[in-house]
Write a protein that holds these residues in place. Structure first.
Motif: not given
Length: 140
Positions: A20, A23-24, A27, A57, A63, A93-94, A96, A134
């Protein structure tokens, strides 16, 4: 599909959030200068940002953004001027990057009070299943 339970405090359990967080990081792109996992209880990760701030996080509060004071691999991160991004424990994630922009601007769902979406001590509440989602995305 059967629900898989990972035994708490095993290596697999400790690494569950990594997919996870990665992925953030993806992004946020070049804005992230470094990132690492923090010690558990709760499981957490820190993303150092190019402007000297950091996103942290954790598995209880999601977050938060603040000015990086101290921390590093194997240590908990200290921040000042903390603002929580909101949007739940595992925002997509997209989403954030826009939540980060809102936090920097002092608008949107950002807040200075600490939300507590779950307790890290509740190892059988289904949160591991959400993290596994994820992991499956990365492995696909």
């Amino acid at each position: 599909m059967a629900i898989r339970h990972v035994e708490p405090y095993t290596d697999e359990w400790l690494q569950q959030p990594i997919s996870y967080v990665r992925q953030v990081v993806h992004q946020l792109g070049a804005e992230v200068t470094d990132w690492w996992e923090c010690p558990c209880d709760p499981r957490a990760a820190t993303l150092q940002l190019a402007d000297g701030s950091a996103l942290v996080w954790d598995e209880e509060s999601g977050w938060r953004l603040g000015t990086f004071v101290a921390g590093g691999r194997g240590r908990h991160t200290e921040l000042t001027g903390v603002r929580y991004l909101g949007n739940g424990l595992l925002p997509k994630p997209e989403r954030v990057p826009s939540a980060l922009q809102d936090a920097r601007a002092g608008v949107g769902a950002s807040t200075a009070w600490r939300p507590c979406y779950r307790s890290h001590r509740n190892c059988r509440d289904g949160f591991g299943t959400a993290l596994d989602f994820y992991s499956r995305l990365v492995g696909a």
